[in-house]
Design a protein around this motif. Structure first.
Motif, PDB file in Angstrom:
ATOM      1  N   ASP A   1     -79.309  87.750  92.032  1.00  0.00           N
ATOM      2  CA  ASP A   1     -80.570  87.011  91.850  1.00  0.00           C
ATOM      3  C   ASP A   1     -81.555  87.367  92.969  1.00  0.00           C
ATOM      4  O   ASP A   1     -81.145  87.708  94.077  1.00  0.00           O
ATOM      5  CB  ASP A   1     -80.310  85.500  91.928  1.00  0.00           C
ATOM      6  N   GLY A   2     -82.840  87.192  92.655  1.00  0.00           N
ATOM      7  CA  GLY A   2     -83.852  87.527  93.653  1.00  0.00           C
ATOM      8  C   GLY A   2     -84.777  86.363  93.941  1.00  0.00           C
ATOM      9  O   GLY A   2     -84.626  85.258  93.393  1.00  0.00           O
ATOM     10  N   HIS A   3     -85.732  86.642  94.797  1.00  0.00           N
ATOM     11  CA  HIS A   3     -86.760  85.657  95.098  1.00  0.00           C
ATOM     12  C   HIS A   3     -88.082  86.385  95.297  1.00  0.00           C
ATOM     13  O   HIS A   3     -88.113  87.467  95.888  1.00  0.00           O
ATOM     14  CB  HIS A   3     -86.408  84.848  96.354  1.00  0.00           C
ATOM     15  N   VAL A   4     -89.168  85.817  94.761  1.00  0.00           N
ATOM     16  CA  VAL A   4     -90.474  86.462  94.865  1.00  0.00           C
ATOM     17  C   VAL A   4     -91.515  85.382  95.177  1.00  0.00           C
ATOM     18  O   VAL A   4     -91.275  84.197  94.906  1.00  0.00           O
ATOM     19  CB  VAL A   4     -90.804  87.200  93.537  1.00  0.00           C
ATOM     20  N   ASN A   5     -92.626  85.776  95.741  1.00  0.00           N
ATOM     21  CA  ASN A   5     -93.739  84.852  95.922  1.00  0.00           C
ATOM     22  C   ASN A   5     -94.645  84.998  94.694  1.00  0.00           C
ATOM     23  O   ASN A   5     -95.363  85.995  94.544  1.00  0.00           O
ATOM     24  CB  ASN A   5     -94.484  85.206  97.219  1.00  0.00           C
ATOM     25  N   GLY A   6     -94.577  84.013  93.794  1.00  0.00           N
ATOM     26  CA  GLY A   6     -95.273  84.113  92.506  1.00  0.00           C
ATOM     27  C   GLY A   6     -96.777  84.218  92.643  1.00  0.00           C
ATOM     28  O   GLY A   6     -97.452  84.917  91.870  1.00  0.00           O
ATOM     29  N   GLN A   7     -97.315  83.537  93.635  1.00  0.00           N
ATOM     30  CA  GLN A   7     -98.764  83.577  93.882  1.00  0.00           C
ATOM     31  C   GLN A   7     -99.178  85.008  94.275  1.00  0.00           C
ATOM     32  O   GLN A   7    -100.107  85.583  93.707  1.00  0.00           O
ATOM     33  CB  GLN A   7     -99.064  82.585  95.020  1.00  0.00           C
ATOM     34  N   LEU A   8     -98.446  85.584  95.225  1.00  0.00           N
ATOM     35  CA  LEU A   8     -98.764  86.953  95.646  1.00  0.00           C
ATOM     36  C   LEU A   8     -98.583  87.935  94.490  1.00  0.00           C
ATOM     37  O   LEU A   8     -99.378  88.864  94.317  1.00  0.00           O
ATOM     38  CB  LEU A   8     -97.865  87.386  96.821  1.00  0.00           C
ATOM     39  N   ALA A   9     -97.511  87.736  93.710  1.00  0.00           N
ATOM     40  CA  ALA A   9     -97.219  88.668  92.610  1.00  0.00           C
ATOM     41  C   ALA A   9     -98.325  88.629  91.557  1.00  0.00           C
ATOM     42  O   ALA A   9     -98.749  89.666  91.031  1.00  0.00           O
ATOM     43  CB  ALA A   9     -95.871  88.334  91.977  1.00  0.00           C
ATOM     44  N   THR A  10     -98.819  87.423  91.261  1.00  0.00           N
ATOM     45  CA  THR A  10     -99.852  87.309  90.221  1.00  0.00           C
ATOM     46  C   THR A  10    -101.160  87.939  90.697  1.00  0.00           C
ATOM     47  O   THR A  10    -101.828  88.671  89.950  1.00  0.00           O
ATOM     48  CB  THR A  10    -100.049  85.828  89.834  1.00  0.00           C
ATOM     49  N   TRP A  11    -101.519  87.683  91.944  1.00  0.00           N
ATOM     50  CA  TRP A  11    -102.740  88.299  92.485  1.00  0.00           C
ATOM     51  C   TRP A  11    -102.592  89.817  92.563  1.00  0.00           C
ATOM     52  O   TRP A  11    -103.560  90.548  92.339  1.00  0.00           O
ATOM     53  CB  TRP A  11    -103.068  87.714  93.870  1.00  0.00           C
ATOM     54  N   GLU A  12    -101.393  90.291  92.855  1.00  0.00           N
ATOM     55  CA  GLU A  12    -101.192  91.739  92.924  1.00  0.00           C
ATOM     56  C   GLU A  12    -101.298  92.360  91.521  1.00  0.00           C
ATOM     57  O   GLU A  12    -101.900  93.432  91.348  1.00  0.00           O
ATOM     58  CB  GLU A  12     -99.822  92.058  93.554  1.00  0.00           C
ATOM     59  N   ALA A  13    -100.739  91.672  90.516  1.00  0.00           N
ATOM     60  CA  ALA A  13    -100.856  92.173  89.134  1.00  0.00           C
ATOM     61  C   ALA A  13    -102.344  92.204  88.742  1.00  0.00           C
ATOM     62  O   ALA A  13    -102.818  93.168  88.111  1.00  0.00           O
ATOM     63  CB  ALA A  13    -100.062  91.299  88.172  1.00  0.00           C
ATOM     64  N   ALA A  14    -103.083  91.163  89.143  1.00  0.00           N
ATOM     65  CA  ALA A  14    -104.523  91.116  88.827  1.00  0.00           C
ATOM     66  C   ALA A  14    -105.273  92.235  89.555  1.00  0.00           C
ATOM     67  O   ALA A  14    -106.169  92.870  88.998  1.00  0.00           O
ATOM     68  CB  ALA A  14    -105.094  89.745  89.208  1.00  0.00           C
ATOM     69  N   ARG A  15    -104.898  92.470  90.803  1.00  0.00           N
ATOM     70  CA  ARG A  15    -105.569  93.534  91.580  1.00  0.00           C
ATOM     71  C   ARG A  15    -105.335  94.897  90.920  1.00  0.00           C
ATOM     72  O   ARG A  15    -106.268  95.683  90.722  1.00  0.00           O
ATOM     73  CB  ARG A  15    -105.028  93.545  93.016  1.00  0.00           C
ATOM     74  N   GLN A  16    -104.082  95.150  90.548  1.00  0.00           N
ATOM     75  CA  GLN A  16    -103.774  96.441  89.914  1.00  0.00           C
ATOM     76  C   GLN A  16    -104.470  96.532  88.555  1.00  0.00           C
ATOM     77  O   GLN A  16    -104.922  97.599  88.147  1.00  0.00           O
ATOM     78  CB  GLN A  16    -102.265  96.628  89.767  1.00  0.00           C
ATOM     79  N   ALA A  17    -104.549  95.404  87.852  1.00  0.00           N
ATOM     80  CA  ALA A  17    -105.212  95.398  86.539  1.00  0.00           C
ATOM     81  C   ALA A  17    -106.699  95.729  86.703  1.00  0.00           C
ATOM     82  O   ALA A  17    -107.274  96.510  85.931  1.00  0.00           O
ATOM     83  CB  ALA A  17    -105.036  94.030  85.873  1.00  0.00           C
TER      84      ALA A  17
END
Ligand SMILES: Cc1cc2nc3c(=O)[nH]c(=O)nc-3n(C[C@H](O)[C@H](O)[C@H](O)COP(=O)(O)OP(=O)(O)OC[C@H]3O[C@@H](n4cnc5c(N)ncnc54)[C@H](O)[C@@H]3O)c2cc1C
Length: 400
Positions: free
Chosen positions: A148-164
């Motif tokens: 199992d893993g752990h991620v910072n969902g806030q950072l991940a969503t902003w990063e997906a938006a940035r790449q988008a």
């Protein structure tokens, strides 16, 4: 409004700037589509910015296993491709119990997880205390899975938006999608608070608000809401590596990359749409009490922040992902039941592939949004049964 001038046109409109909307938009833009994301508030304003980032492999429902397995690979890739870290780490999950009789149930789960190729262990005594050195002496056993893993969902969503955005996606933030228009057969436009966007394709990824857009189009969307509350501690020295959960009472927490603990206590409480989302003082009290019971050394830790967030629940616990068959160009990704962040990479990859007419990496048929049109069929399982439910909660023993 049908005669209002078009604000814009796009090959595809995504409603919702959460992890599902942003990451699907990214895939579509990289495939050459013009994409517009409509977000009524701000990126990651809702569940995607309020979650605890548990990329849980442990006790995943059978239908979600391929999604989580694929997501583990994609999370690692995403961490490596991100401009700065999204704090993705492999941490493991540890479910613990005060009740000695649950040790046998943990062993059933260990065998079941090993049978599908996962690394799983019952941990007790020294082995348990190596994982969480200050855990209460009253905890008798734990069920550990290590992938199992752990991620910072806030950072991940902003990063997906940035790449988008880099891939050409246009974001209309602070803009409400009000209605979706179709001509009887296919999508024609999305009416927003900023004007009309002509399009042939729409993804509704608006979590608990999805029903407002989908029900008028004849898509049965039986989503109910539950409020979950989180407390955040100050940065602390090492407390736990794995995401720690107790089977009963359902206290759980993880230690983030920065050292804070994100504390929560299940079950989440039912809440009506549009009801105020408050952090309840009684819940703060209960979370604090059960945390200190589980790890007494935390009695002096300071709470520095709290927030609440909504789970969007479906009657069968599965998300609604895929096309709404009766209207060409209408797609759905909603109802993630409080555990969508973990599987978002695989969901959005496979969803985008389906939208583009390609074979999805992971089949999404079990999540067909149209399934609520038919009577529900309960599926029998021949897997061994423990008293631990799929979310790590204690469930009633099976009737013999
Ligand atoms: C407290 C909490 C803890 C959680 N912990 C975990 C966890 O540990 N692990 C895990 O895997 N998952 C967890 N989850 C669940 C996870 O966060 C969600 O499943 C996931 O973020 C869902 O993403 P989404 O994009 O579907 O929804 P959201 O992030 O809710 O995004 C939907 C967006 O749509 C927007 N919107 C709605 N209506 C409209 C409209 N009409 N027009 C324009 N925009 C609109 C909203 O403003 C919102 O930003 C947790 C959730 C909460 C609340």
């Amino acid at each position: 409004m049908a005669n209002a001038p078009n604000l814009d046109t796009a090959d595809f409109v995504v409603v919702g700037g959460g992890i599902m909307g942003c990451w699907t938009a990214l895939h579509l833009a990289r495939a050459g589509k013009t994409v517009c994301v409509i977000e009524k508030a701000e990126i990651a304003h809702n569940g995607s910015g309020r979650n605890r980032g548990n990329v849980r492999v442990q006790l995943r429902e059978t239908v979600e296993r391929d999604l989580i397995n694929r997501s583990l690979v994609l999370w690692q890739n995403f961490e490596e491709s991100a401009r700065s870290t999204v704090e993705y780490r492999v941490t493991g999950n540890l479910l613990v119990s005060y009740d000695e009789t649950l040790t046998a149930d943990f062993q059933i789960e260990v065998d079941r997880h090993r049978a599908i190729g996962l690394d799983a262990h019952v941990v007790q005594g020294e082995a348990l205390r190596e994982l969480v050195p200050q855990i209460s002496p009253d905890i008798v056993a734990g069920f550990l899975t290590t992938q199992d893993g752990h991620v910072n969902g806030q950072l991940a969503t902003w990063e997906a938006a940035r790449q988008a955005k880099l891939a050409g996606v246009r974001f209309l933030r602070g803009t409400v999608a009000q209605t979706i228009e179709y001509d009887g057969e296919k999508i024609t436009a999305v009416q927003t608070s900023a004007g009309r966007i002509a399009t042939k394709g729409v993804l509704v990824a608006a979590a608990g608000d999805s029903a407002r857009l989908l029900e008028p189009l004849g898509v049965k969307t039986p989503i109910s809401l539950a409020l979950h509350q989180i407390l955040v501690t100050e940065k602390l020295p090492f407390v736990t590596g794995p995401y720690l959960r107790c089977a009963s009472p359902r206290i759980s927490f993880c230690q983030t990359a920065s050292g804070t603990l994100l504390l929560g206590l299940g079950p989440a409480s039912d809440i009506a749409p549009d009801a105020p989302q408050r952090v309840e003082p009684s819940k703060i009290e209960a979370i604090s009490t059960e945390t200190i019971r589980l790890v007494p050394a935390l009695k002096d830790a300071h709470i520095v922040r709290s927030w609440s967030g909504l789970f969007d629940l479906t009657p069968d616990g599965r998300a609604m992902i895929g096309p709404a068959d009766h209207i060409a160009g209408l797609w759905v990704a909603t109802g993630f039941n409080g555990h969508g962040m973990a599987i978002a990479p695989a969901v959005t990859e496979s969803l985008a592939q389906s939208i583009l007419g390609q074979a999805p990496s992971v089949g999404l048929d079990a999540f067909a949004p149209t399934r609520f049109d038919k009577p529900r069929v309960l599926e029998a399982s021949d897997e061994p049964v423990s008293r631990i439910g799929h979310l790590g909660n204690l469930v009633a023993p099976p009737i013999q």
